[in-house]
Design a protein around this motif. Sequence first.
Motif: not given
Length: 265
Positions: A59-61, A63-77, A94-99
Amino acid sequence: MEEATAFVPGHLAGFSGVHRADDPTAAGAAGGGIVVSDGVRVTVGPTEESDLVVELNGEPVGFGAVSRVLKALRVPGARVEAETPLEPGTGFGVTGAFALGTALAANAAFGRALSEDELVTVAHGAEVHPLRLEPGAPAHNRIDGIPERCRVEYLVLDGPAELDAELPPPEESELRSGAAGRALSAVVQEPTLPVLMRASRRFSREADLLTESAREVVETVNRSGGEAAVAAGGPTVFALGSALSDAGYEAERTEVDVAGARMAE
């Protein structure tokens, strides 16, 4: 680029204090709990365009933490797909484990070549929420553990807590941090699982976190000769061995995880 998968075990915090800091990698909690084999499996891979697609159990979710991780790693998409038997907001982190799973898997999928400590720091800074002797990411904290393995049972009592909630007000933070410090001192002096459980029960009483339903379950298990406590981060009672089942509850079963976060097949 190919997709990569990581697994991060769940964490039932028995006690946890609040440490505030302007630097998110220095903020967090000092406390302790049980790392369990039920956790979050995260697969990260590229998308055809620079889009971010995040799913949890299909299911689409958001989680802001996921997008912040990818931004920090410079992953565009990326496409980030997580699977877990655990319900977010019930005290398993769960949210921390997801991140953290996203950081580990994205690092491999996109060739970022960061170390484990660097990835933990990225995830911690994105999702500021073992035996954590000092708060913060690896550059700031100290972590220790209890070298024991056993079966663990858990019972989710009420609806999930609010995700991405604000830190408690300063007066409540002070109450929790004082109770967590006393609990941590007790476990450091005698690092065994029974002492951890007793310290967790004391913390929940002193920090005023026990609901009536949780108190009833914990007291029933203890009267039956078992060891039970309530999770600091959600409406879940956990117990060692088969204590919840022995007391007549239909509980979920897992076990202590000693391997920690890791890459998976």
